[in-house]
Design a protein around this motif. Structure first.
Motif, short mmCIF file in Angstrom:
data_model
loop_
_atom_site.label_atom_id
_atom_site.label_comp_id
_atom_site.label_asym_id
_atom_site.label_seq_id
_atom_site.Cartn_x
_atom_site.Cartn_y
_atom_site.Cartn_z
N ASN A 1 7.84 -3.62 -2.01
CA ASN A 1 6.99 -4.36 -1.05
C ASN A 1 5.71 -4.85 -1.73
O ASN A 1 4.66 -4.95 -1.10
CB ASN A 1 6.66 -3.47 0.15
N ALA A 2 5.81 -5.17 -3.00
CA ALA A 2 4.62 -5.44 -3.82
C ALA A 2 3.76 -6.57 -3.28
O ALA A 2 2.52 -6.44 -3.20
CB ALA A 2 5.05 -5.75 -5.26
N ASP A 3 4.35 -7.70 -2.91
CA ASP A 3 3.55 -8.86 -2.48
C ASP A 3 2.75 -8.55 -1.22
O ASP A 3 1.57 -8.91 -1.11
CB ASP A 3 4.46 -10.07 -2.24
N ALA A 4 3.40 -7.90 -0.25
CA ALA A 4 2.72 -7.61 1.01
C ALA A 4 1.58 -6.60 0.80
O ALA A 4 0.52 -6.71 1.43
CB ALA A 4 3.71 -7.08 2.04
N ILE A 5 1.80 -5.63 -0.08
CA ILE A 5 0.75 -4.63 -0.34
C ILE A 5 -0.42 -5.28 -1.07
O ILE A 5 -1.60 -5.02 -0.74
CB ILE A 5 1.32 -3.46 -1.16
N ALA A 6 -0.12 -6.13 -2.03
CA ALA A 6 -1.20 -6.81 -2.77
C ALA A 6 -2.04 -7.66 -1.83
O ALA A 6 -3.27 -7.76 -1.99
CB ALA A 6 -0.61 -7.67 -3.88
N ALA A 7 -1.41 -8.24 -0.81
CA ALA A 7 -2.14 -9.06 0.15
C ALA A 7 -3.13 -8.24 0.97
O ALA A 7 -4.16 -8.75 1.43
CB ALA A 7 -1.16 -9.78 1.09
#
Length: 363
Positions: A233-239
């Motif tokens: 879930n890297a992209d959502a967490i980075a956001a």
């Protein structure tokens, strides 16, 4: 027990915390639960705890729950779909878009697959930590997609209700963005904060209070499992983390030059905005609203907590929440009792009259 919705056999693949807890709860309701696991010893342990039975020739489950590590979810789900062509298959991983995309790309029959995610867990995993009541009162997300009908997924809702959880429908994108905010980013933040403790002196750690324990509790989670979750879930967490990084930079800048114009305002507003955010969290029974907290000193003797709770009930006050804190190197503790504001004054007076020491009242 016969008061259940599920009539068909349920196959649970994976005998860790979630899989074993599902098996325990369903077995108590009289559901035929078949447990399977890549590790025979892990499966035997879960069966010993009473979470189900071993697979047998002729098993024809109507519902399959895949509870395996995130990096093998899609592969295991695809295998289950192929092995049991009449079964509905779900998984309980905490990321939903990636497995669905992998299944579609592999040509799996996603008309019989729907991802789900129980918002429940513990810091420690494995069958030894499993509980039949793990899901009671907890949200359980059903992550629908265009390839499956609501009617075909009805057995999943029956499972959720039989486990005492509350079904909530979301699409896969909304799910992944939501858990990044309320689960995945907080895990990283708690872990990073707890990492600072490794350089702390024994004297500093000895005076740690409940606030630090609360904010670092989940830092005891399984690093390997969380590495897989965070990667998926890297992209959502980075956001979520990028604006947090900006806020930290602003606070650090204010602390570095506290007499600069606006520095103190930056610090005050950081705390005030946190008040607003935490105020949005649902309270008891899902209702929004703030409570008044009474902090009561309790002697570290048997029966004192029971006495306090009994006397609160005798005063006709409903306790909305309870938290206990121990005083380091002293034989006393503190009970933080949350009540509706209109009852706080009356309860404080009544408990004082009964001999309790009220430390503070906080909104």
């Amino acid at each position: 027990m016969t008061d259940r919705r599920l009539a068909e056999s349920v196959r649970v693949v994976g005998s860790g915390l979630l899989g074993t807890s599902i098996g325990l709860a369903l077995t108590k309701r009289g559901v035929d639960v078949v447990l399977d696991d890549a590790s025979p010893s892990a499966r035997r342990l879960a069966i010993d705890y009473g979470a189900g039975r071993a697979p047998a020739p002729g098993d024809a489950p109507g519902l399959i729950v895949v509870a395996v590590p995130p990096d093998v979810i899609a592969r295991v789900v695809a295998a289950e779909l192929a092995a049991y062509p009449d079964a509905l298959v779900t998984d309980v991983a905490s990321v939903k878009r990636a497995p669905l995309d992998e299944l579609v790309a592999a040509g799996a029959d996603v008309s019989r697959y729907i991802g789900s995610h129980p918002m429940a867990g513990r810091e420690r995993g494995g069958a030894v930590s499993a509980r039949a009541d793990l899901f009671v009162g907890r949200p359980w997300i059903i992550a629908g997609h265009d390839g499956i009908s609501y009617r075909r997924a009805a057995a999943l809702e029956d499972l959720i209700l039989d486990l005492g959880a509350t079904p909530i429908e979301m699409d896969v994108e909304a799910h992944d963005a939501s858990v990044a905010l309320v689960s995945h980013a907080p895990q990283l933040i708690a872990s990073l904060l707890a990492t600072r403790l490794t350089g702390g002196s024994d004297e500093a750690l000895a005076i740690a209070g409940q606030g630090l324990r609360d904010t670092t509790r989940i830092a005891a989670s399984d690093p390997v499992l969380w590495g897989q979750i965070l990667s998926a879930n890297a992209d959502a967490i980075a956001a979520v983390l990028r604006p947090l990084r900006d806020d930290l930079d602003a606070v650090i800048g204010a602390l570095a030059d506290i007499d600069a114009p606006g520095a103190r305002r930056t610090l005050v507003e950081a705390v005030a905005e946190g008040n607003v955010g935490v105020g949005r969290l649902p309270g008891k029974h899902g209702h929004s609203g703030r409570y008044t907290t009474l902090t009561i000193k309790i002697d570290d003797r048997p029966g004192q907590i029971g006495r306090l709770l009994t006397e609160i009930g005798e005063e006709g006050v409903n306790m909305e929440d309870l938290r206990l804190e121990h005083s380091p190197e002293a034989e006393v503790g503190f009970a933080e009792i949350a009540v509706v504001p209109e009852a706080a004054g009356r309860l404080a007076d009544a408990l004082t009259a009964r001999g309790w020491t009220i430390m503070e009242a906080e909104r």
